[in-house]
Design an enzyme around this catalytic site. Structure first.
Site, PDB file in Angstrom:
ATOM      1  N   THR A   8      12.245  25.064 -33.752  1.00 20.99           N
ATOM      2  CA  THR A   8      12.583  25.346 -35.137  1.00 20.99           C
ATOM      3  C   THR A   8      13.604  26.858 -34.663  1.00 20.99           C
ATOM      4  OG1 THR A   8      11.871  25.769 -37.159  1.00 20.99           O
ATOM      5  CG2 THR A   8      10.547  26.575 -35.464  1.00 20.99           C
ATOM      6  N   ASN A  10      13.575  28.382 -37.621  1.00 21.79           N
ATOM      7  CA  ASN A  10      12.872  29.207 -38.837  1.00 21.79           C
ATOM      8  C   ASN A  10      11.670  30.008 -38.402  1.00 21.79           C
ATOM      9  OD1 ASN A  10      10.931  29.716 -41.219  1.00 21.79           O
ATOM     10  ND2 ASN A  10      12.349  28.020 -42.300  1.00 21.79           N
ATOM     11  N   ASP A  64      10.310  18.971 -41.298  1.00 20.13           N
ATOM     12  CA  ASP A  64      11.381  19.143 -42.364  1.00 20.13           C
ATOM     13  C   ASP A  64      10.667  19.183 -43.694  1.00 20.13           C
ATOM     14  OD1 ASP A  64      14.405  18.945 -43.045  1.00 20.13           O
ATOM     15  OD2 ASP A  64      13.677  17.441 -44.496  1.00 20.13           O
TER      16      ASP A  64
END
Length: 197
Positions: A8, A10, A64
């Site tokens: 990721t 994030n 997601d």
């Protein structure tokens, strides 16, 4: 013990994952995975984890998240990043001006690729849209939507809540975090495999 890699870009998601994987061999590979144009979060998570596995060549997971606003027929759905880059949270609040029904939700799909097959785990967080932007920037923040998302039964946004409050609210708002569902499954799954060996 096999290492699980969370692919990721994030940082907030990576920070959230750490608390659930303390007893496991776990690391984060910071990389922005491609997202197919789809409003199906499972389809997006599948594409992301397949790409992730090609990169790290080890058991890995990708996550997601979609955001759904009832009054706007589910908008922005899986197109969260696009909507934040174009109209932002200010634009979302503008669309919701004078609307009474402020119900909304986050839906998550975590895809785990063990090298043979893909396993799926789901999360859901119900809430309401605040009427204005509230809260501070937190290192666990996944998205700017935290400034306008109030968990069910709360007047505070996620960005106003400290880590203890956010943990406590799950007992009240009934939210389920895909990362935790996966971590619980993995610990049990690994234990079963150890018994077979």
């Amino acid at each position: 013990m096999e290492e699980i890699i969370f692919v990721t870009h994030n940082k907030g998601k990576a920070k959230s994952a750490e608390k659930y994987f303390k007893q496991l061999k776990f690391s984060t590979y910071h990389f922005e995975l491609d997202e197919p144009r789809s409003d199906d979060i499972r389809e997006i998570a599948t594409a992301k984890v397949k790409q992730a596995y090609k990169i790290v060549k080890k058991p890995c997971m990708a996550l997601d998240t979609g955001f759904f606003i009832d009054e706007l027929n589910g908008f922005p759905k899986a197109f969260v990043n696009f909507s934040l880059e174009t109209i932002g949270i200010e634009g979302i609040l503008k669309l919701m001006e004078n609307k009474e029904n402020r119900k909304c939700r986050f839906e998550e799909c975590l895809a785990y690729h063990d090298g043979k097959e893909i396993h799926y785990f789901y999360g859901r967080h119900l809430g309401n849209l605040a009427t204005k932007i509230k809260g501070i920037n937190r290192e666990e923040k996944w998205s700017d939507l935290w400034y306008i998302f109030q968990p069910e039964h709360f007047e505070k946004t996620l960005a106003e809540m400290d880590p203890v409050e956010r943990e406590e609210r799950r007992k009240i708002d009934g939210s389920v975090e895909a990362l935790k569902v996966f971590a619980d499954w993995y610990k049990e799954h690994r234990y079963e495999n150890q018994l077979k060996d």
